[in-house]
Design a protein around this motif. Structure first.
Motif, short mmCIF file in Angstrom:
data_model
loop_
_atom_site.label_atom_id
_atom_site.label_comp_id
_atom_site.label_asym_id
_atom_site.label_seq_id
_atom_site.Cartn_x
_atom_site.Cartn_y
_atom_site.Cartn_z
N ILE A 183 0.64 -1.04 0.18
CA ILE A 183 0.01 0.42 0.00
C ILE A 183 0.89 1.26 -0.06
O ILE A 183 0.54 2.06 -0.97
CB ILE A 183 -1.03 0.37 1.04
CG1 ILE A 183 -1.89 -1.30 1.22
CG2 ILE A 183 -2.02 1.36 0.94
CD1 ILE A 183 -2.85 -1.22 2.03
N LEU A 184 1.70 1.25 0.92
CA LEU A 184 2.67 2.60 1.30
C LEU A 184 3.21 2.58 -0.78
O LEU A 184 4.09 3.57 -0.96
CB LEU A 184 3.88 2.25 1.83
CG LEU A 184 3.05 2.48 3.59
CD1 LEU A 184 4.11 2.26 4.41
CD2 LEU A 184 3.04 3.70 3.57
N PHE A 185 3.63 1.51 -0.77
CA PHE A 185 4.50 1.56 -1.98
C PHE A 185 3.38 2.40 -3.28
O PHE A 185 4.13 2.99 -3.79
CB PHE A 185 5.18 0.56 -2.54
CG PHE A 185 5.91 0.34 -4.36
CD1 PHE A 185 7.05 0.72 -3.97
CD2 PHE A 185 4.64 -0.20 -4.92
CE1 PHE A 185 7.63 0.70 -5.43
CE2 PHE A 185 5.50 -0.44 -6.07
CZ PHE A 185 7.10 0.10 -6.75
N GLU A 186 2.95 1.50 -3.46
CA GLU A 186 1.80 2.22 -4.20
C GLU A 186 1.37 3.78 -4.43
O GLU A 186 1.34 4.85 -5.26
CB GLU A 186 0.24 2.16 -4.99
CG GLU A 186 0.31 0.66 -5.45
CD GLU A 186 1.18 0.37 -6.12
OE1 GLU A 186 0.42 1.20 -6.84
OE2 GLU A 186 1.31 -1.03 -6.53
N TRP A 187 1.53 4.43 -3.33
CA TRP A 187 0.74 5.83 -2.28
C TRP A 187 2.02 6.58 -2.74
O TRP A 187 1.49 7.59 -3.30
CB TRP A 187 0.58 5.49 -0.92
CG TRP A 187 -1.30 5.18 -0.39
CD1 TRP A 187 -1.84 4.56 -1.31
CD2 TRP A 187 -1.84 5.22 0.72
NE1 TRP A 187 -3.07 4.23 -1.11
CE2 TRP A 187 -2.88 4.47 0.37
CE3 TRP A 187 -1.73 5.84 1.75
CZ2 TRP A 187 -3.98 4.24 1.22
CZ3 TRP A 187 -2.21 5.49 2.87
CH2 TRP A 187 -3.12 4.83 2.40
N LEU A 195 -3.52 12.51 3.58
CA LEU A 195 -4.98 11.27 4.88
C LEU A 195 -5.44 11.29 3.86
O LEU A 195 -6.40 10.88 2.56
CB LEU A 195 -5.32 11.53 5.77
CG LEU A 195 -4.47 11.34 6.83
CD1 LEU A 195 -5.22 11.68 8.55
CD2 LEU A 195 -4.26 9.87 6.83
N GLU A 196 -6.23 12.61 2.74
CA GLU A 196 -7.41 12.98 2.05
C GLU A 196 -6.83 12.68 0.85
O GLU A 196 -8.06 11.60 -0.17
CB GLU A 196 -7.55 14.41 1.82
CG GLU A 196 -8.37 15.05 0.76
CD GLU A 196 -10.68 14.25 1.12
OE1 GLU A 196 -10.81 14.60 0.50
OE2 GLU A 196 -10.19 13.70 2.42
N GLN A 197 -5.10 12.14 0.35
CA GLN A 197 -5.11 12.11 -0.99
C GLN A 197 -5.15 10.15 -1.30
O GLN A 197 -5.82 9.98 -2.19
CB GLN A 197 -3.45 12.64 -1.52
CG GLN A 197 -3.99 13.96 -1.61
CD GLN A 197 -1.90 14.67 -2.08
OE1 GLN A 197 -0.76 13.48 -1.15
NE2 GLN A 197 -2.49 15.58 -2.43
N ALA A 198 -4.94 9.52 0.30
CA ALA A 198 -5.35 8.69 0.11
C ALA A 198 -6.11 7.90 0.35
O ALA A 198 -6.24 6.84 -0.12
CB ALA A 198 -4.33 7.98 1.93
N ARG A 199 -7.37 8.86 0.98
CA ARG A 199 -8.37 8.44 1.66
C ARG A 199 -9.19 8.18 -0.59
O ARG A 199 -9.42 7.47 -0.91
CB ARG A 199 -9.65 9.28 1.74
CG ARG A 199 -11.04 9.06 2.11
CD ARG A 199 -11.75 9.80 2.79
NE ARG A 199 -12.27 11.03 1.60
CZ ARG A 199 -12.67 11.47 0.92
NH1 ARG A 199 -13.46 10.25 1.20
NH2 ARG A 199 -12.66 12.42 0.00
#
Length: 231
Positions: A183-187, A195-199
């Motif tokens: 997940i961290l790699f893709e983000w 946080l908003e971008q991740a959401r």
């Protein structure tokens, strides 16, 4: 320092007292006598006299001109002030520059901010380890602790984003470091920093992975989750 005197200076508009100088003079190595002398230099400068004599300064203080000269020399040695040459209409003159003093104040504020940032980072890192152990329901292994440290120190991941990736893994029912790392790699690859971008990013992929709901086996409230390992 005489509070009434300071109030009278403010009310008379003689000087506008630099708040940071009053607040931080001890931290940058000044005592009260040196502070008051510097405030008088500022006062003289605002009235157009940029190079008051020790006699002129001492008349406003409770020290002799000789003591005033000693304090001025000490301030120069401490690099709180410096004497510069100026000119006006071909007339050369000397003046006090307080630029070194302002630089010391700026450096002090920067150092305080760094110390505060370091403290906040330390507290965030402590919190993230506790959060992971709570979600995993056990203490982290040395390898898992090393992975967390690498995310923060080597990858430069914000602890807030790491905790968001953990929540994503928990929601997907895949609470393991391999899944969170993906997940961290893709983000990071997609420039996710808040946080908003991740959401928004996660919601987009969940919508892509949404399958038609089988009414006999699922309710209308079922929430599909994206499998990050398939990326």
């Amino acid at each position: 320092m005489d509070k009434e005197l300071m109030v009278s200076w403010i009310e008379a508009g003689i000087i506008q007292i630099p708040y940071l100088l009053i607040q931080k003079y001890r931290e940058i190595g000044l005592d009260e006598k040196e502070l008051v002398l510097l405030l008088h230099i500022l006062s003289f400068a605002e009235k157009g006299n940029e190079f008051p004599t020790p006699e002129q300064i001492s008349e406003r203080m409770t020290i002799t001109s000789s003591e005033c000269s000693s304090v001025l020399r000490r301030l120069v040695q401490l690099e709180m002030i410096k004497i510069e040459e100026g000119s006006s209409e071909e007339i050369r003159f000397e003046k006090y520059s307080l630029t070194p003093l302002w630089m010391k104040l700026v450096n002090e504020m920067i150092q305080e901010k760094k110390q505060l940032d370091i403290k906040n980072i330390f507290l965030e890192e402590q919190d993230i380890y506790s959060t992971f152990e709570k979600e995993f329901g056990r203490p982290l292994s040395p390898i898992e602790c090393e992975s967390l440290a690498m995310w923060i120190d080597q990858d430069g991941q914000d602890p807030v984003i790491i905790k968001a990736a953990l929540r994503e893994a928990v929601m997907s029912g895949k609470v393991n470091f391999r899944y969170i790392d993906r997940i961290l790699f893709e983000w990071k690859k997609n420039g996710i920093q808040t946080l908003e971008q991740a959401r928004v990013h996660s919601l987009k992929f969940r919508q892509k992975s949404r399958q038609p709901v089988n009414q006999t086996s699922a309710t209308s409230n079922a929430v599909p989750f994206y499998n990050w390992l398939e990326q």
